[in-house]
Design a protein around this motif. Structure first.
Motif, PDB file in Angstrom:
ATOM      1  N   THR B   3      -1.452   3.972   5.664  1.00  0.00           N
ATOM      2  CA  THR B   3      -1.690   4.283   4.254  1.00  0.00           C
ATOM      3  C   THR B   3      -1.079   3.174   3.405  1.00  0.00           C
ATOM      4  OG1 THR B   3      -1.534   6.647   4.743  1.00  0.00           O
ATOM      5  CG2 THR B   3      -1.298   6.002   2.436  1.00  0.00           C
ATOM      6  N   VAL B   5      -0.149   2.140  -0.542  1.00  0.00           N
ATOM      7  CA  VAL B   5       0.047   2.632  -1.908  1.00  0.00           C
ATOM      8  C   VAL B   5       0.473   1.449  -2.773  1.00  0.00           C
ATOM      9  CG1 VAL B   5       1.321   4.257  -3.357  1.00  0.00           C
ATOM     10  CG2 VAL B   5       0.830   4.846  -0.987  1.00  0.00           C
ATOM     11  N   LYS B  52       9.439   6.584  -4.188  1.00  0.00           N
ATOM     12  CA  LYS B  52       7.996   6.365  -4.108  1.00  0.00           C
ATOM     13  C   LYS B  52       7.538   6.337  -2.642  1.00  0.00           C
ATOM     14  CE  LYS B  52       5.859   5.928  -7.290  1.00  0.00           C
ATOM     15  NZ  LYS B  52       5.321   7.000  -8.192  1.00  0.00           N
ATOM     16  N   ALA B  56       4.921   8.870  -0.419  1.00  0.00           N
ATOM     17  CA  ALA B  56       3.830   8.459   0.471  1.00  0.00           C
ATOM     18  C   ALA B  56       3.968   9.135   1.841  1.00  0.00           C
ATOM     19  CB  ALA B  56       3.824   6.939   0.625  1.00  0.00           C
TER      20      ALA B  56
END
Lengths: 141, 118
Positions: B3, B5, B52, B56
């Motif tokens: 992933t 971000v 942050k 995620a």
């Protein structure tokens, strides 16, 4: 430095505190931001995001850093590394968290001085919610 | 699974994080204090960036509030406000363990690993 001394602090978790933290970090998970969703999910109140551990344990670290033995380096300390380990015990608004902080080690590496701290945070029922390992550095000039 | 971000840190985020977290070190909010500390300018709180990254990983763990079991990060370089940060979390061969890297303007700013509770 590592004389076994323990600095303790008590932190009262509030809805406003969690909301301000969620706003500052752009949190969008509704279990952390919406009371109704938190209750539907089975919690008594809004849940603190995992990294809120850095907030409720920070006062113990700050108290420790206020000790006179950090006078020469306090203003220069930078965060070098951080670990948190969480248990399966939730922290929700209304909880009172007690954190104990200790100095783990002090080490010179070249011109830099590294300080390692540990924190352990307990809920009022005595169950541990998170452990932290904090590494800070006073960079050499 | 991997992933990615993208973060857009801003000085206003650092101010809000300082107020919300109680970490009021002026190197995060005041250009003069940052310069006095030998920094190129105010730098984001490492713990803001870590928050942050925790978001995620919590998403990767199915958005469960207690999904995250462990997060271990090295803050390798400054995260400056007003410059995008690319965060990548990638599943590793180890069960429920994700490798974390964050880059800003070609510099690796964070490296580490997270473990999601099964």
């Amino acid at each position: 430095m590592t004389d076994g001394r323990v600095w303790q602090c008590i932190y009262d978790v509030t809805r406003d505190g969690i909301a301000a933290y969620c706003a500052a970090t752009g949190e969008t998970n509704l279990v952390f931001t919406d009371l109704a969703v938190a209750r539907q999910t089975g919690y008594d109140d809004v849940v603190a995001p995992p990294m809120y551990a850095a907030v409720f344990s920070l006062p113990a670290v700050q108290q420790m850093l206020a000790d006179e033995r950090f006078d020469g380096v306090r203003a220069r300390l930078l965060h070098a590394a951080q670990t948190f380990r969480w248990t399966d015990v939730a922290v929700v608004a209304g909880d009172r968290i007690t954190t104990a902080a200790t100095v783990e080690s002090e080490e010179e590496r070249g011109p830099h001085r590294f300080f390692a701290f540990r924190t352990s945070s307990l809920r009022e029922d005595g169950r541990e919610v998170a452990r932290g390992e904090w590494l800070t550095v006073a960079p050499g000039r | 699974m991997t992933t990615v971000v993208h973060l857009e840190p801003a000085l206003d985020d650092a101010r809000a994080y300082a107020a919300a977290s109680g970490d009021l070190n002026p190197i995060h909010t005041d250009p003069q204090a940052a310069a006095a500390a030998g920094l190129p300018g105010p730098i984001m709180h490492g713990l803001w960036t870590m928050a942050k990254i925790a978001q995620a990983l919590t998403a990767a763990g199915g958005h469960r509030p207690l999904a995250l079991a462990e997060l271990r990060l090295e803050f390798r370089d400054y995260v400056l406000p007003e410059l995008k940060v690319r965060v990548e979390v990638a599943e590793t061969d180890e069960a429920a363990t994700w490798a974390v890297t964050a880059e800003q303007a070609g510099r690796t700013v964070v490296r580490g690993a997270g473990r999601v509770a099964e």
